[in-house]
Design a protein around this motif. Sequence first.
Motif, PDB file in Angstrom:
ATOM      1  N   GLU A  64       6.212  14.459  15.167  1.00  0.00           N
ATOM      2  CA  GLU A  64       6.372  15.754  14.523  1.00  0.00           C
ATOM      3  C   GLU A  64       6.243  15.616  13.014  1.00  0.00           C
ATOM      4  OE1 GLU A  64      10.175  17.106  15.808  1.00  0.00           O
ATOM      5  OE2 GLU A  64       9.417  17.985  17.658  1.00  0.00           O
ATOM      6  N   GLY A  65       5.824  16.697  12.367  1.00  0.00           N
ATOM      7  CA  GLY A  65       5.696  16.668  10.920  1.00  0.00           C
ATOM      8  C   GLY A  65       4.583  15.729  10.501  1.00  0.00           C
ATOM      9  N   MET A 122       2.662 -11.550  16.113  1.00  0.00           N
ATOM     10  CA  MET A 122       3.736 -10.638  16.473  1.00  0.00           C
ATOM     11  C   MET A 122       3.163  -9.285  16.872  1.00  0.00           C
ATOM     12  SD  MET A 122       6.639 -12.287  16.006  1.00  0.00           S
ATOM     13  CE  MET A 122       7.926 -11.079  15.709  1.00  0.00           C
ATOM     14  N   THR A 123       3.785  -8.678  17.876  1.00  0.00           N
ATOM     15  CA  THR A 123       3.486  -7.300  18.250  1.00  0.00           C
ATOM     16  C   THR A 123       4.616  -6.432  17.722  1.00  0.00           C
ATOM     17  OG1 THR A 123       2.340  -8.034  20.241  1.00  0.00           O
ATOM     18  CG2 THR A 123       3.019  -5.728  20.152  1.00  0.00           C
ATOM     19  N   LEU A 124       4.274  -5.422  16.942  1.00  0.00           N
ATOM     20  CA  LEU A 124       5.258  -4.644  16.196  1.00  0.00           C
ATOM     21  C   LEU A 124       5.079  -3.160  16.458  1.00  0.00           C
ATOM     22  CD1 LEU A 124       4.572  -6.465  12.809  1.00  0.00           C
ATOM     23  CD2 LEU A 124       6.367  -7.045  14.442  1.00  0.00           C
ATOM     24  N   LEU A 125       6.185  -2.416  16.379  1.00  0.00           N
ATOM     25  CA  LEU A 125       6.143  -0.962  16.470  1.00  0.00           C
ATOM     26  C   LEU A 125       6.821  -0.383  15.240  1.00  0.00           C
ATOM     27  CD1 LEU A 125       5.490   1.620  18.085  1.00  0.00           C
ATOM     28  CD2 LEU A 125       7.779   1.431  19.102  1.00  0.00           C
ATOM     29  N   PHE A 126       6.083   0.449  14.502  1.00  0.00           N
ATOM     30  CA  PHE A 126       6.592   1.068  13.283  1.00  0.00           C
ATOM     31  C   PHE A 126       6.687   2.582  13.454  1.00  0.00           C
ATOM     32  CE2 PHE A 126       4.550  -2.802  11.818  1.00  0.00           C
ATOM     33  CZ  PHE A 126       5.423  -3.288  10.858  1.00  0.00           C
ATOM     34  N   TYR A 127       7.583   3.177  12.681  1.00  0.00           N
ATOM     35  CA  TYR A 127       7.561   4.621  12.459  1.00  0.00           C
ATOM     36  C   TYR A 127       7.376   4.829  10.965  1.00  0.00           C
ATOM     37  CZ  TYR A 127       8.902   9.427  11.726  1.00  0.00           C
ATOM     38  OH  TYR A 127       8.897  10.740  11.340  1.00  0.00           O
ATOM     39  N   ILE A 128       6.364   5.615  10.606  1.00  0.00           N
ATOM     40  CA  ILE A 128       6.010   5.827   9.205  1.00  0.00           C
ATOM     41  C   ILE A 128       5.865   7.316   8.956  1.00  0.00           C
ATOM     42  CG2 ILE A 128       4.289   5.355   7.402  1.00  0.00           C
ATOM     43  CD1 ILE A 128       3.518   2.838   9.077  1.00  0.00           C
ATOM     44  N   GLU A 129       6.384   7.784   7.842  1.00  0.00           N
ATOM     45  CA  GLU A 129       6.158   9.159   7.412  1.00  0.00           C
ATOM     46  C   GLU A 129       5.292   9.135   6.168  1.00  0.00           C
ATOM     47  OE1 GLU A 129       9.746  11.341   6.887  1.00  0.00           O
ATOM     48  OE2 GLU A 129      10.231  11.366   9.023  1.00  0.00           O
ATOM     49  N   TYR A 165       0.834  -1.204   0.000  1.00  0.00           N
ATOM     50  CA  TYR A 165       0.000   0.000   0.000  1.00  0.00           C
ATOM     51  C   TYR A 165       0.870   1.255   0.000  1.00  0.00           C
ATOM     52  CZ  TYR A 165      -3.073   3.708   1.545  1.00  0.00           C
ATOM     53  OH  TYR A 165      -3.749   4.906   1.631  1.00  0.00           O
ATOM     54  N   ALA A 166       1.881   1.285   0.865  1.00  0.00           N
ATOM     55  CA  ALA A 166       2.754   2.456   0.933  1.00  0.00           C
ATOM     56  C   ALA A 166       3.480   2.674  -0.387  1.00  0.00           C
ATOM     57  CB  ALA A 166       3.755   2.297   2.073  1.00  0.00           C
ATOM     58  N   MET A 167       3.862   1.586  -1.056  1.00  0.00           N
ATOM     59  CA  MET A 167       4.539   1.707  -2.344  1.00  0.00           C
ATOM     60  C   MET A 167       3.603   2.240  -3.419  1.00  0.00           C
ATOM     61  SD  MET A 167       6.707  -1.845  -2.380  1.00  0.00           S
ATOM     62  CE  MET A 167       7.092  -1.618  -4.124  1.00  0.00           C
ATOM     63  N   ASP A 168       2.343   1.813  -3.372  1.00  0.00           N
ATOM     64  CA  ASP A 168       1.388   2.158  -4.425  1.00  0.00           C
ATOM     65  C   ASP A 168       0.816   3.560  -4.278  1.00  0.00           C
ATOM     66  OD1 ASP A 168       1.734  -0.328  -5.549  1.00  0.00           O
ATOM     67  OD2 ASP A 168      -0.059  -1.197  -4.625  1.00  0.00           O
ATOM     68  N   HIS A 169       0.943   4.144  -3.096  1.00  0.00           N
ATOM     69  CA  HIS A 169       0.337   5.451  -2.838  1.00  0.00           C
ATOM     70  C   HIS A 169       1.438   6.448  -2.480  1.00  0.00           C
ATOM     71  CE1 HIS A 169      -2.975   2.621  -2.425  1.00  0.00           C
ATOM     72  NE2 HIS A 169      -3.792   3.626  -2.649  1.00  0.00           N
ATOM     73  N   GLY A 170       1.437   7.574  -3.139  1.00  0.00           N
ATOM     74  CA  GLY A 170       2.495   8.554  -2.953  1.00  0.00           C
ATOM     75  C   GLY A 170       2.506   9.151  -1.559  1.00  0.00           C
ATOM     76  N   GLY A 171       3.669   9.692  -1.191  1.00  0.00           N
ATOM     77  CA  GLY A 171       3.770  10.442   0.045  1.00  0.00           C
ATOM     78  C   GLY A 171       4.385   9.701   1.208  1.00  0.00           C
ATOM     79  N   TYR A 172       4.716   8.412   1.048  1.00  0.00           N
ATOM     80  CA  TYR A 172       5.328   7.657   2.143  1.00  0.00           C
ATOM     81  C   TYR A 172       6.842   7.652   1.940  1.00  0.00           C
ATOM     82  CZ  TYR A 172       0.629   6.414   3.365  1.00  0.00           C
ATOM     83  OH  TYR A 172      -0.690   6.499   3.735  1.00  0.00           O
ATOM     84  N   THR A 173       7.535   8.417   2.782  1.00  0.00           N
ATOM     85  CA  THR A 173       8.967   8.637   2.594  1.00  0.00           C
ATOM     86  C   THR A 173       9.832   7.893   3.605  1.00  0.00           C
ATOM     87  OG1 THR A 173       8.808  10.656   3.931  1.00  0.00           O
ATOM     88  CG2 THR A 173       8.604  10.897   1.536  1.00  0.00           C
ATOM     89  N   ALA A 174       9.224   7.326   4.629  1.00  0.00           N
ATOM     90  CA  ALA A 174       9.972   6.534   5.608  1.00  0.00           C
ATOM     91  C   ALA A 174       9.053   5.453   6.152  1.00  0.00           C
ATOM     92  CB  ALA A 174      10.483   7.410   6.750  1.00  0.00           C
ATOM     93  N   TYR A 175       9.589   4.240   6.307  1.00  0.00           N
ATOM     94  CA  TYR A 175       8.782   3.109   6.780  1.00  0.00           C
ATOM     95  C   TYR A 175       9.735   2.185   7.534  1.00  0.00           C
ATOM     96  CZ  TYR A 175       4.776  -0.147   6.348  1.00  0.00           C
ATOM     97  OH  TYR A 175       3.705  -0.971   6.586  1.00  0.00           O
ATOM     98  N   TRP A 176       9.766   2.334   8.850  1.00  0.00           N
ATOM     99  CA  TRP A 176      10.712   1.607   9.687  1.00  0.00           C
ATOM    100  C   TRP A 176       9.974   0.730  10.696  1.00  0.00           C
ATOM    101  CZ3 TRP A 176      16.054   2.175   9.269  1.00  0.00           C
ATOM    102  CH2 TRP A 176      16.500   3.241   8.485  1.00  0.00           C
ATOM    103  N   GLN A 177      10.453  -0.484  10.883  1.00  0.00           N
ATOM    104  CA  GLN A 177       9.995  -1.332  11.980  1.00  0.00           C
ATOM    105  C   GLN A 177      11.014  -1.195  13.099  1.00  0.00           C
ATOM    106  OE1 GLN A 177       8.709  -5.291  10.886  1.00  0.00           O
ATOM    107  NE2 GLN A 177       9.352  -6.115  12.858  1.00  0.00           N
ATOM    108  N   LEU A 178      10.602  -0.551  14.188  1.00  0.00           N
ATOM    109  CA  LEU A 178      11.531  -0.195  15.255  1.00  0.00           C
ATOM    110  C   LEU A 178      11.731  -1.310  16.271  1.00  0.00           C
ATOM    111  CD1 LEU A 178      10.353   3.463  15.989  1.00  0.00           C
ATOM    112  CD2 LEU A 178      12.084   2.675  14.350  1.00  0.00           C
TER     113      LEU A 178
END
Length: 232
Positions: free
Chosen positions: A76-77, A44-51, A21-34
């Motif tokens: 922020e942002g 699994m329980t996961l924590l992500f940071y997404i821009e 989804y993030a690849m197909d839709h513009g505007g996602y510049t960061a996608y991290w699994q922290l």
Amino acid sequence: MRSIRLAVAMPPDDRHPMHQYAMDHGGYTAYWQLHWQGRPDDGMTLLFYIEGPQEPYLEALEERVPDATHSVTDAEGNGFYLYVHADLDGLDRGLADAIDRPGVLLVPPLEYRMDGTLVASLVGPAEALSVTVDEIPDALDPEVLQVRPYGERSFRTAGALTDRQREIVDAALEEGYYEEPREASVEDVATATGCAPSTAAEHLRKAEAVVMERAATGPVTEPAVGRPAASE
């Protein structure tokens, strides 16, 4: 003990639906699994940071992964932190099973890139790392990007820049933004990378924060993500 940096490329039909989804839709510049916790058999329980745009992402999450539970904190942002608990299946399970081996550590963060690859760091004895890579499903096309002895430097490189941050920093260097005296403005960098000046400035600020924190305080274990919003 050695450290390897590994990239895997899932076929589009088998890629995780939210990465797709993030690849197909513009505007996602960061996608991290922290961070993550649990085992593949138990979910699994996961924590992500997404821009990127938050509301459409969450709507897509509820539609594409209806059994997942989630919670969000604004950063922020245009960034946000996403807690999610979900089951793994298909190639997600194959990757998790391959890296869940005695003597091998998967070191956060994981970077989901917008070209469809997942980049991860593994640490362990050379033989165990070799077996782990060999057992990753062929469909994921594993590629070892780097192999080196594990040491303090590995902490410093864990907080890597996102693809977009690297692109904008590269443009800034090429345009002369970091020359002395400065030969280019933020507006020049924005024009070269096809984004708004405010966006270019934000990416440069975050990239500079990674470099300065490494220089001033030593180990960095996460990417330069946004702080929680003041209201949180």
